[in-house]
Design an enzyme around this catalytic site. Structure first.
Site, short mmCIF file in Angstrom:
data_model
loop_
_atom_site.label_atom_id
_atom_site.label_comp_id
_atom_site.label_asym_id
_atom_site.label_seq_id
_atom_site.Cartn_x
_atom_site.Cartn_y
_atom_site.Cartn_z
N ASP A 9 1.08 -1.26 -0.13
CA ASP A 9 -0.01 -0.05 -0.03
C ASP A 9 0.80 1.20 -0.08
O ASP A 9 1.59 1.70 1.14
CB ASP A 9 -0.82 -0.14 1.01
CG ASP A 9 -1.80 1.04 1.29
OD1 ASP A 9 -2.48 1.41 0.45
OD2 ASP A 9 -1.81 1.82 2.28
N GLU A 59 -1.08 -1.08 -5.10
CA GLU A 59 -2.45 -0.46 -5.29
C GLU A 59 -1.98 0.72 -6.51
O GLU A 59 -1.28 1.31 -6.59
CB GLU A 59 -2.56 0.49 -4.11
CG GLU A 59 -3.94 1.11 -4.21
CD GLU A 59 -4.33 1.99 -3.17
OE1 GLU A 59 -4.35 3.26 -3.61
OE2 GLU A 59 -4.31 1.64 -2.05
N ASP A 116 -2.22 0.94 7.41
CA ASP A 116 -1.55 0.71 5.95
C ASP A 116 -1.17 -0.86 6.02
O ASP A 116 -1.18 -1.23 4.76
CB ASP A 116 -0.19 1.40 5.97
CG ASP A 116 -0.56 2.99 6.50
OD1 ASP A 116 -0.75 3.73 5.57
OD2 ASP A 116 -0.39 3.38 7.64
#
Length: 204
Positions: free
Chosen positions: A4, A73, A146
């Site tokens: 992430d 991502e 996260d």
């Protein structure tokens, strides 16, 4: 290994799943957590040193856990240009770390990840963490958030692979069935989503 991306905190999560449990040899059994955490850079440092710290940290994770694939991502434009620039730079470092070790890179949008782990492409951050804990058999949601988002990315990719070969519901896990149903609903409505970061539903 899910990543992430973020300039200050870059979430990292590694999962494992038995292979050969579905047609085509792609594992669809319940995944387990191997490791989760964050790679940090200090906001008061110059940008080049922050990027160096992230690069070194991400390479350490890749070398330590030797994942089959690195899942990042997919970054989308936001009103806050400085934020999206830092996120994109961190995402690029994750992809370079994977490529330098000869690993495959995959990318998924926030809405794809939310649909995979919750069955709903607009799920709030708390629901993502709770479902990640449930899927991985953890006592509580991974922290910081996260790290939970990184694990969600890894789960999304694992199940998306599985659903590609397990086309009938008898060969899919319940969570894969919910993910497939959410994807079908998104196609029917024409919804694409994915402009916000994981768990940041209100941010464009």
């Amino acid at each position: 290994m899910g990543v992430d991306p973020g300039l200050t905190r870059c979430g990292v999560g590694v999962i494992d799943s038995p292979k050969g449990t579905a047609r085509g040899g792609i594992g669809t059994a319940q995944p387990t957590q191997v490791a989760a955490g964050v790679v940090r850079s200090h906001p008061r440092q110059d940008l080049e040193f922050r990027l160096l710290a992230l690069s070194q940290g991400l390479n350490d994770w890749v070398e330590r856990y030797a994942p089959d694939v690195v899942v990042v991502e997919r970054v989308f434009a936001q009103h806050n240009v400085s934020t999206v620039m830092g996120t994109a730079q961190a995402a690029g470092l994750a992809m370079v770390a994977a490529a330098s070790h000869g690993l495959t890179v995959a990318q998924h949008t926030p809405s794809e990840v939310k649909a995979a782990v919750t069955g709903y492409g607009d799920a709030p951050k708390e629901q993502i963490g709770a479902m990640v804990a449930r899927i991985l058999g953890l006592a509580s949601a991974p922290e910081p958030a996260d790290a939970a988002d990184a694990l969600a990315l890894a789960i999304c990719h694992l199940w998306r692979q599985g659903s590609a070969v397990a086309t009938d519901t008898a060969s899919q896990t319940p969570a894969q069935q919910r993910w497939a149903a959410a994807q079908r609903a998104a196609r029917r409505t024409g919804y694409r989503g994915g402009r916000g970061r994981l768990g940041r539903v209100s941010k464009p």
